[in-house]
Design a protein around this motif. Structure first.
Motif: not given
Length: 136
Positions: A55-66
């Motif tokens: 979940a943390l890795m997915e959140a980091n990917e979403e944050l990086a995308s944003a």
């Protein structure tokens, strides 16, 4: 009498040995139960940790995308603002004779560009605030 005492000692000894064997078996069975429970708890903990990491890795990917999208948008807006400033510079250079109306036109163009830039900055700040509040 000696035979009775010897028989009594024998029975007590056998009872003590049997009791020790039974107690040892119960301790062994209890240890096995505790170990199974411990292993099960550890497996559950590892699984929970794995899900949390995912979940943390997915959140980091979403944050990086944003952040990447915001950077792209900022680059585009800065390019547009640079184009506006170049157009304004061309207009200023094209003025042959300066009149009070020319100053008002320049001031109006600068005010319009400033207002547009202020709106864009406020929009970017709002998006950054929204992203910061989404962080876990």
């Amino acid at each position: 009498m000696a035979r009775v005492i010897q028989n009594l000692v024998y029975r007590v000894s056998v009872s003590a040995i049997v009791g020790a064997i039974v107690a040892g078996g119960l301790i062994y069975l209890n240890n096995e139960r505790v170990l199974k429970s411990f292993r099960g708890d550890m497996a559950a903990q590892v699984e929970r940790q794995s899900l949390t990491n995912k979940a943390l890795m997915e959140a980091n990917e979403e944050l990086a995308s944003a952040v990447g999208a915001i950077e792209t948008e900022n680059t585009k807006r800065l390019a547009e603002f640079g184009d506006t400033l170049r157009d304004l510079s061309v207009k200023i250079d094209d003025i042959s004779e300066v009149t009070p109306d020319d100053y008002s036109m320049i001031l109006d163009a600068i005010s319009a560009a400033n207002a547009e830039l202020s709106v864009q900055i406020a929009d970017v700040e709002a998006k950054l605030d929204a992203i910061k509040t989404q962080e876990p």
